[in-house]
Design a protein around this motif. Structure first.
Motif, PDB file in Angstrom:
ATOM      1  N   TRP A  86      -6.941   5.552  -7.085  1.00 26.29           N
ATOM      2  CA  TRP A  86      -7.811   5.369  -5.919  1.00 26.29           C
ATOM      3  C   TRP A  86      -8.486   3.993  -5.976  1.00 26.29           C
ATOM      4  CZ3 TRP A  86     -13.231   4.916  -5.957  1.00 26.29           C
ATOM      5  CH2 TRP A  86     -13.837   4.938  -4.689  1.00 26.29           C
ATOM      6  N   ARG A  87      -8.959   3.577  -7.168  1.00 24.94           N
ATOM      7  CA  ARG A  87      -9.567   2.253  -7.323  1.00 24.94           C
ATOM      8  C   ARG A  87      -8.569   1.143  -7.030  1.00 24.94           C
ATOM      9  NH1 ARG A  87     -13.179   1.238 -12.494  1.00 24.94           N
ATOM     10  NH2 ARG A  87     -11.759  -0.495 -12.382  1.00 24.94           N
ATOM     11  N   ARG A  88      -7.340   1.284  -7.512  1.00 20.80           N
ATOM     12  CA  ARG A  88      -6.316   0.260  -7.257  1.00 20.80           C
ATOM     13  C   ARG A  88      -6.007   0.177  -5.771  1.00 20.80           C
ATOM     14  NH1 ARG A  88      -2.885   2.543 -11.297  1.00 20.80           N
ATOM     15  NH2 ARG A  88      -1.200   2.464  -9.786  1.00 20.80           N
ATOM     16  N   VAL A  89      -5.936   1.329  -5.105  1.00 16.22           N
ATOM     17  CA  VAL A  89      -5.729   1.336  -3.645  1.00 16.22           C
ATOM     18  C   VAL A  89      -6.859   0.567  -2.972  1.00 16.22           C
ATOM     19  CG1 VAL A  89      -5.722   2.792  -1.576  1.00 16.22           C
ATOM     20  CG2 VAL A  89      -4.349   3.451  -3.567  1.00 16.22           C
ATOM     21  N   GLY A  90      -8.092   0.815  -3.410  1.00 18.94           N
ATOM     22  CA  GLY A  90      -9.249   0.115  -2.840  1.00 18.94           C
ATOM     23  C   GLY A  90      -9.147  -1.389  -2.996  1.00 18.94           C
ATOM     24  N   ARG A  91      -8.715  -1.838  -4.176  1.00 21.19           N
ATOM     25  CA  ARG A  91      -8.551  -3.289  -4.384  1.00 21.19           C
ATOM     26  C   ARG A  91      -7.515  -3.850  -3.411  1.00 21.19           C
ATOM     27  NH1 ARG A  91      -9.139  -2.107 -10.022  1.00 21.19           N
ATOM     28  NH2 ARG A  91      -6.891  -2.136 -10.294  1.00 21.19           N
ATOM     29  N   HIS A  92      -6.425  -3.125  -3.205  1.00 27.76           N
ATOM     30  CA  HIS A  92      -5.391  -3.583  -2.266  1.00 27.76           C
ATOM     31  C   HIS A  92      -5.931  -3.617  -0.830  1.00 27.76           C
ATOM     32  CE1 HIS A  92      -1.815  -4.002  -4.762  1.00 27.76           C
ATOM     33  NE2 HIS A  92      -2.160  -2.893  -5.402  1.00 27.76           N
ATOM     34  N   VAL A  93      -6.677  -2.592  -0.453  1.00 24.62           N
ATOM     35  CA  VAL A  93      -7.221  -2.527   0.906  1.00 24.62           C
ATOM     36  C   VAL A  93      -8.196  -3.683   1.138  1.00 24.62           C
ATOM     37  CG1 VAL A  93      -8.734  -1.189   2.436  1.00 24.62           C
ATOM     38  CG2 VAL A  93      -6.880  -0.046   1.201  1.00 24.62           C
ATOM     39  N   LEU A  94      -9.078  -3.928   0.182  1.00 23.03           N
ATOM     40  CA  LEU A  94     -10.048  -5.018   0.336  1.00 23.03           C
ATOM     41  C   LEU A  94      -9.365  -6.378   0.341  1.00 23.03           C
ATOM     42  CD1 LEU A  94     -12.871  -3.566  -1.911  1.00 23.03           C
ATOM     43  CD2 LEU A  94     -12.834  -3.716   0.587  1.00 23.03           C
ATOM     44  N   VAL A 105      -0.010   4.368   5.755  1.00 19.55           N
ATOM     45  CA  VAL A 105      -0.828   3.410   6.495  1.00 19.55           C
ATOM     46  C   VAL A 105      -0.548   3.586   7.975  1.00 19.55           C
ATOM     47  CG1 VAL A 105      -1.316   0.962   6.865  1.00 19.55           C
ATOM     48  CG2 VAL A 105      -0.730   1.778   4.571  1.00 19.55           C
ATOM     49  N   ARG A 106      -1.619   3.744   8.741  1.00 24.78           N
ATOM     50  CA  ARG A 106      -1.520   3.878  10.191  1.00 24.78           C
ATOM     51  C   ARG A 106      -2.342   2.762  10.836  1.00 24.78           C
ATOM     52  NH1 ARG A 106       2.042   6.440   8.746  1.00 24.78           N
ATOM     53  NH2 ARG A 106       2.307   8.678   8.777  1.00 24.78           N
ATOM     54  N   ALA A 107      -2.083   2.494  12.096  1.00 23.04           N
ATOM     55  CA  ALA A 107      -2.838   1.455  12.798  1.00 23.04           C
ATOM     56  C   ALA A 107      -4.325   1.790  12.845  1.00 23.04           C
ATOM     57  CB  ALA A 107      -2.304   1.280  14.208  1.00 23.04           C
ATOM     58  N   ASN A 108      -4.660   3.062  12.849  1.00 23.41           N
ATOM     59  CA  ASN A 108      -6.063   3.452  12.971  1.00 23.41           C
ATOM     60  C   ASN A 108      -6.605   4.154  11.735  1.00 23.41           C
ATOM     61  OD1 ASN A 108      -4.698   5.838  13.163  1.00 23.41           O
ATOM     62  ND2 ASN A 108      -5.726   6.535  15.018  1.00 23.41           N
ATOM     63  N   GLY A 109      -5.901   4.049  10.615  1.00 21.86           N
ATOM     64  CA  GLY A 109      -6.428   4.694   9.422  1.00 21.86           C
ATOM     65  C   GLY A 109      -5.500   4.637   8.232  1.00 21.86           C
ATOM     66  N   LEU A 120      -4.730   9.187   2.597  1.00 19.66           N
ATOM     67  CA  LEU A 120      -4.652   9.255   1.145  1.00 19.66           C
ATOM     68  C   LEU A 120      -4.228  10.654   0.725  1.00 19.66           C
ATOM     69  CD1 LEU A 120      -8.047   7.432   0.596  1.00 19.66           C
ATOM     70  CD2 LEU A 120      -5.806   6.456   0.178  1.00 19.66           C
ATOM     71  N   PRO A 121      -3.334  10.758  -0.251  1.00 20.49           N
ATOM     72  CA  PRO A 121      -2.874  12.080  -0.682  1.00 20.49           C
ATOM     73  C   PRO A 121      -3.966  12.819  -1.457  1.00 20.49           C
ATOM     74  CG  PRO A 121      -1.976  10.398  -2.112  1.00 20.49           C
ATOM     75  CD  PRO A 121      -2.705   9.689  -1.004  1.00 20.49           C
ATOM     76  N   LEU A 161       0.825  -1.211   0.000  1.00 18.15           N
ATOM     77  CA  LEU A 161       0.000   0.000   0.000  1.00 18.15           C
ATOM     78  C   LEU A 161       0.857   1.258   0.000  1.00 18.15           C
ATOM     79  CD1 LEU A 161      -2.914  -0.915   2.403  1.00 18.15           C
ATOM     80  CD2 LEU A 161      -3.105  -0.224   0.024  1.00 18.15           C
ATOM     81  N   GLU A 162       1.936   1.229   0.772  1.00 16.99           N
ATOM     82  CA  GLU A 162       2.775   2.419   0.866  1.00 16.99           C
ATOM     83  C   GLU A 162       3.573   2.671  -0.412  1.00 16.99           C
ATOM     84  OE1 GLU A 162       4.800   1.839   4.617  1.00 16.99           O
ATOM     85  OE2 GLU A 162       3.200   2.932   5.661  1.00 16.99           O
ATOM     86  N   ALA A 163       3.522   1.731  -1.349  1.00  9.73           N
ATOM     87  CA  ALA A 163       4.163   1.941  -2.645  1.00  9.73           C
ATOM     88  C   ALA A 163       3.416   3.007  -3.453  1.00  9.73           C
ATOM     89  CB  ALA A 163       4.228   0.635  -3.420  1.00  9.73           C
ATOM     90  N   PHE A 164       2.143   3.251  -3.106  1.00  7.88           N
ATOM     91  CA  PHE A 164       1.396   4.314  -3.762  1.00  7.88           C
ATOM     92  C   PHE A 164       1.905   5.653  -3.252  1.00  7.88           C
ATOM     93  CE2 PHE A 164      -1.510   0.737  -4.183  1.00  7.88           C
ATOM     94  CZ  PHE A 164      -1.912   0.861  -5.512  1.00  7.88           C
ATOM     95  N   ASP A 165       2.287   6.502  -4.154  1.00  7.70           N
ATOM     96  CA  ASP A 165       2.916   7.784  -3.841  1.00  7.70           C
ATOM     97  C   ASP A 165       2.060   8.628  -2.895  1.00  7.70           C
ATOM     98  OD1 ASP A 165       5.071   9.490  -4.062  1.00  7.70           O
ATOM     99  OD2 ASP A 165       4.219  10.579  -5.775  1.00  7.70           O
TER     100      ASP A 165
END
Length: 196
Positions: A30-38, A14-18, A21-22, A6-10
């Motif tokens: 944003w969609r790709r980040v969502g796929r990674h998060v899910l 990532v935090r323990a509680n959240g 997003l830039p 996830l942190e590879a996205f510029d």
């Protein structure tokens, strides 16, 4: 899926509680980040299950004290462990959730694999898989049968009208179109009447 993915996205943190997003993030990013998060969320369920199974086998009674300190409900933890124990890593389907696996975990292995293959191939949600399993049980038929050792693919070119008619016929029998086609052809080949 790791935090480093996830942190590879510029600019994303990532935090323990959240998740921070830039500003000005492109929609596709944003969609790709969502796929990674899910994917990470789903992976965590399996990770917790594997962690619990290891604890059960390795630490016995001390395992109970350790899981009492988690913030998750005991029944949730128990379900994760049960499913993880039923499906070794080699039998898990990456495209399906722990919930999909949970729906079939009580079945014998060959039936588990058959239903999971069908859910994966047809893109069923966990709820759709549950509905199909329930319908099969209520109908008293054993839809799940071992797949033949070698499968053949057949490509059909049909009119839109035929396809819609076949979809409607399959839906009346609560079947996927491809399953309905195979059953109908099998019935015709065996000389039995096709029920209307």
């Amino acid at each position: 899926m790791l935090v480093s993915d996830l942190e590879a996205f510029d600019g994303l943190r990532v935090r323990a509680n959240g998740l921070v997003l830039p500003g000005g993030m492109d929609f596709e990013v944003w969609r790709r980040v969502g796929r990674h998060v899910l994917q990470a969320a789903e992976s965590v369920s399996w990770w917790v299950g594997d962690w619990l199974v290891y604890g059960q086998h390795t630490y016995g009674d001390r395992y109970q004290k350790a899981i009492a300190q988690t913030s998750l409900d005991y029944q949730t933890l128990r379900n994760y462990a049960w499913v993880a124990n039923k499906f070794p890593l080699s039998r898990r389907r990456d495209k399906l959730s722990l919930g999909h696996h949970s729906e079939v975990a009580a079945l014998i292995e060959v039936e588990q694999d058959t239903w999971l293959a069908r859910a994966e191939r047809l893109g069923w949600s966990r709820n759709e898989l549950r509905r199909r399993l329930r319908a099969a049980r209520l109908a008293g038929r054993r839809e799940s049968r071992p797949s033949p050792p070698a499968l053949q693919s057949v490509r059909l070119e049909v009119s839109r009208q035929q396809h819609h008619r076949w979809q409607a016929a399959a839906a009346q029998r609560d079947r996927a179109v491809d399953d309905w086609i195979v059953e109908t052809l099998d019935q015709a080949a065996s000389g039995t009447a096709i029920d209307d």
